[in-house]
Design a protein around this motif. Structure first.
Motif: not given
Length: 583
Positions: A60-62, A76-78, A153-154
């Motif tokens: 997950p990117r900060g 956002i989690d995908t 994530s996106i």
């Protein structure tokens, strides 16, 4: 009498024992290295060598936050959905059922899914990347035959295209492409994880084989000094100004003059973040132009705004005071060149205060001759021109200025540099220098990141005083003179109702390879308010305005007034009369 037991071990026995002991020691050390010291590294190598059974888990990117803690960029989690073609090849009937079910859940064609999933009997094939979390979780829950779901994530930008050239963008590889996303990618991206299912050389699962995984480590959080409300004010006014004045591009900067914090940084044309990578979106040079942060990459001749620097140097050296004067004949002769006022007028006896109010080129030339080349360029360097500000963003230009040490420098350069021509600076350099007149004479390093939070630490960034450039007395005199430039000139475009403004306009003829294009200008204004207790400093730069007006006082000053008025309202700054009464 007892006899000692004879020693039957010869030197050969001892040598063999020593060799065996050393071999055992080496083996133990190697096992410790493999199993303990470098365990994680060799597990990763194992995953790499078993590529058919290993998958990367995106970290997950900060988040990127504004000054108030509101997110400007979040992850956002995908889910990423794959077909295991080897598994499908083992049971076509089960694969067909999975294809029909998956097609129904994704709105795809079952026959096409079946064809793709059975085109080969080894490896995985991507079906859909970055599927919304709820839909991906439903597929994971369904546990379809041969379907693999991997967390992903996106990147999302809650404020849309706000500050697009500054914030940046993230590519499909989860790496920043420009702006803060790129410059702080090493902090934001985190550490990817992986999952390993051991398989044989042809991709078949090994019964009771190794299963290993490492969870991804989330990226750090980067908080900016940017205030999203001030940024929105600035972008709205810049957009309207480019339309009204038929301009191709422009920049507006807002800073805290006491700390150097960047409160807003707008450049246009700006990238449409939602359209990047879509059909018809800008590419190549067009995309590069829209992602360029012009406030720190674009060089321009600052023009008459630079007269404040020349005046400050003369005041600080004790050569003049605000009421010192000279005889203005409308022209100054330097090195065989005739330098005239912008309006081609002569005004007779003119004081320092009046020359700034009228923005007379002859006045700055007069002061530059009093100062001398050595002192003049020493002050230019003190104010930070000719070197990057070290704001921490890539692409920052250093500026260009010739000095007497350069072979192509001539005495007339001293004269033209005194009113901001024949040299080049960035908008960021110019406003950083102007800030010293608002804060008591200090050059403060501009900064855009206030805090970084990672799993290991919380790092806060404090204001940095680079150096004192002029005395507090000189700074007060300059602020007073700049106040009179705006408030002492009837109908000045930079005035803001209820507030006292200090500032200076600039109009520059655009330089071209063969000299200057006298039909085009760059209109600018730099100033701060309230004069009594400056809360913000603002620089407006409008490139090549068209139509009937193209001067700094006609174009940039009114834009400054609109931006400043809205910021004062947003910050709830008391009017100048109340500030004076409270002193």
């Amino acid at each position: 009498m007892s006899q000692a037991r004879p020693d039957h071990l010869t030197w050969r026995h001892r040598l063999v024992a020593l060799a065996m002991g050393l071999s055992l020691l080496v083996l133990v050390v190697r096992m410790v290295e493999l199993q303990v010291v470098n365990h994680e590294r060799y597990i990763e190598q194992a995953a790499d060598t078993r590529a058919s059974g290993a998958a990367t888990l995106t970290a997950p990117r900060g988040a990127i936050l504004d000054a108030t803690g509101y997110p400007l960029a979040i992850s956002i989690d995908t889910w990423d959905i794959y077909i295991d073609r080897y598994v499908w090849a083992q049971d076509p009937d089960a694969a067909s059922g999975a294809a029909i079910a998956l097609a129904g859940m994704l709105g795809l064609d079952a026959d096409q899914l079946m064809a793709s999933g059975t085109s080969d009997d080894r490896g995985d094939i991507l079906v859909q990347r970055r599927l919304p979390y709820e839909r991906g979780a439903a597929i994971e829950e369904a546990d379809l035959w041969g379907i693999r779901s991997l967390p992903s994530s996106i990147r999302s930008y809650p404020e849309g295209d706000l500050a697009g050239p500054l914030i940046g963008y993230v590519g499909l590889d989860n790496e920043g492409l420009w702006g803060v996303e790129s410059d702080f990618d090493h902090l934001l991206r985190g550490q990817p994880g992986w999952v390993l299912h051991e398989r044989d050389a042809v991709g078949r699962p090994i019964a009771f084989g190794q299963h290993a995984e490492r969870a991804p480590e989330p990226g750090g959080e980067v908080q900016l000094t940017i205030d999203r409300f001030i940024q929105d004010i600035v972008e709205r006014h810049l957009r309207e100004a480019l339309l009204e004045y038929q301009s191709s591009s422009g920049s507006i900067l807002v800073m805290d003059p006491y700390t150097g914090a960047i409160l807003a940084m707008a450049s246009m044309p700006a990238v449409d973040l939602s359209a990047v990578g879509t059909d018809g979106a800008p590419e190549g040079e067009a995309l590069a132009g829209s992602v360029r942060n012009r406030a720190l990459t674009d060089l321009y001749e600052p023009g008459s705004v630079f007269k404040t620097i020349t005046t400050a140097a003369a005041l600080d050296l004790g050569l003049v005071n605000a009421e010192s004067g000279y005889e203005d004949t409308g022209v100054a002769e330097v090195g065989g060149y005739a330098i005239r006022n912008w309006d081609f007028q002569a005004y007779g006896w003119v004081t320092v205060r009046e020359y700034l109010q009228r923005s007379l080129n002859t006045g700055s030339v007069w002061l530059s001759q009093l100062i001398g080349a050595e002192n003049f360029y020493d002050y230019v360097e003190r104010f930070g021109f000719g070197e990057p500000t070290h704001i921490g963003l890539s692409g920052e230009a250093e500026g260009m200025i010739r000095t007497p040490e350069d072979q192509d420098w001539y005495p007339v350069d001293l004269a033209t540099n005194s009113y901001g021509q024949g040299m080049a600076a960035t908008p960021l350099q110019v406003l950083t220098a102007i800030n010293s007149f608002a804060n008591g004479g200090l050059l403060m390093r501009p900064y855009i990141v206030s805090r970084v939070v990672t799993n290991d630490e919380v790092r806060s960034y404090e204001p940095v005083e680079v150096r004192r450039v002029v005395s507090p007395a000189t700074a007060r005199t300059m602020a007073n003179l700049m106040r009179d430039v705006v408030e002492g000139v009837e109908w000045h475009g930079a005035r803001v109702d209820g507030y006292t403004v200090a500032g200076k306009t600039g109009t520059t003829i655009v330089s071209i390879p063969t000299g200057y294009d006298f039909d085009t200008t760059i209109a600018s204004f730099a100033g701060f308010l309230p004069y009594e207790r400056p809360a913000v400093s603002v620089l407006v730069k409008i490139d090549q305005p068209g139509g009937d007006v193209n001067l700094g006082g006609q174009v940039a000053a009114p834009v400054f007034a609109g931006v400043a008025a809205d910021i004062m309202e947003y910050l709830d700054i008391p009017p100048s009369e109340q500030l004076v009464a409270g002193q």
